[in-house]
Design a protein around this motif. Structure first.
Motif: not given
Lengths: 112, 93
Positions: B9, B13, B39, B42-43, B45-46, B49-50, B52, B61, B64, B68
């Protein structure tokens, strides 16, 4: 069992993000690019954050409140930002692509 | 299993980050660049998440959330600048 669910959520979320960025690369108009990139990226990021929420709540840390706050914030602010940018693009004279059929906003502007 | 999936993942990304960076560098118009930078935020942030999940560390977070908020406020500020600013104010009405 919950590991399989978390893995599926992570993979589907990152695939959403990848497909939306391919659309962002390949479309020929800024409005269709924005249409591709805003919704699908928000959906993918929210799926990934839901996976991390499931992971940390299944490992005994409880529900992380910041993740829920980030998901709600993204769902609220991504359409607002896209709307502001598309309005800016229209008012600064970025043209639609040649295959566009109808432009209803132009008639709406010239009325008052 | 989660380690392997999160590595895959992260690669996906990173590829989408490269696409957005290409559009941010060689975007034909200015709103293209603005939406590309939004964008990219935003990516990120993803990716956080992955990452962490991969490191089993729930304290990432905060960054993150800050990314945002800053990405959204920067997008709105640049949009307002594009509409009402001096050097881009061509034909509003």
């Amino acid at each position: 069992m919950i590991e399989i669910l978390i893995s599926i959520l992570i993979l589907v979320g990152s695939l959403f993000v990848l497909v939306s960025s391919i659309g962002f690369l390949r479309f020929r108009d800024i409005y269709s690019r924005m249409h591709a990139v805003t919704k699908a990226t928000t959906a993918g990021v929210c799926l990934t954050l839901m996976a991390s929420l499931l992971y940390f709540s299944s490992h005994g840390n409880g529900i992380n409140g910041k993740t829920v706050v980030i998901i709600l914030f993204l769902f609220i602010t991504a359409p607002v930002g896209a709307h502001v940018i598309s309005k800016a693009a229209y008012f600064t004279g970025v043209p639609l692509c040649r295959e566009s059929v109808v432009d209803e906003f132009k008639e709406h502007i010239k009325k008052p | 299993m989660i380690q392997t999936v999160s590595t895959i993942s992260l690669v996906l990304l990173a590829i989408s980050l490269v696409f957005c960076a290409y559009r941010a560098i060689t975007g034909p118009t200015m709103p293209d660049r603005v939406i590309a930078v939004d964008t990219i935020g935003t990516i990120f942030i993803s990716i956080i998440g992955v990452f962490s999940i991969k490191l089993n560390q729930p304290h990432y977070f905060d960054s993150a959330l800050i990314i945002a908020i800053l990405s959204f406020s920067g997008t709105v500020a640049l949009g307002k600048f594009l509409i009402k600013g001096e050097c881009f104010d061509r034909d509003i009405d």
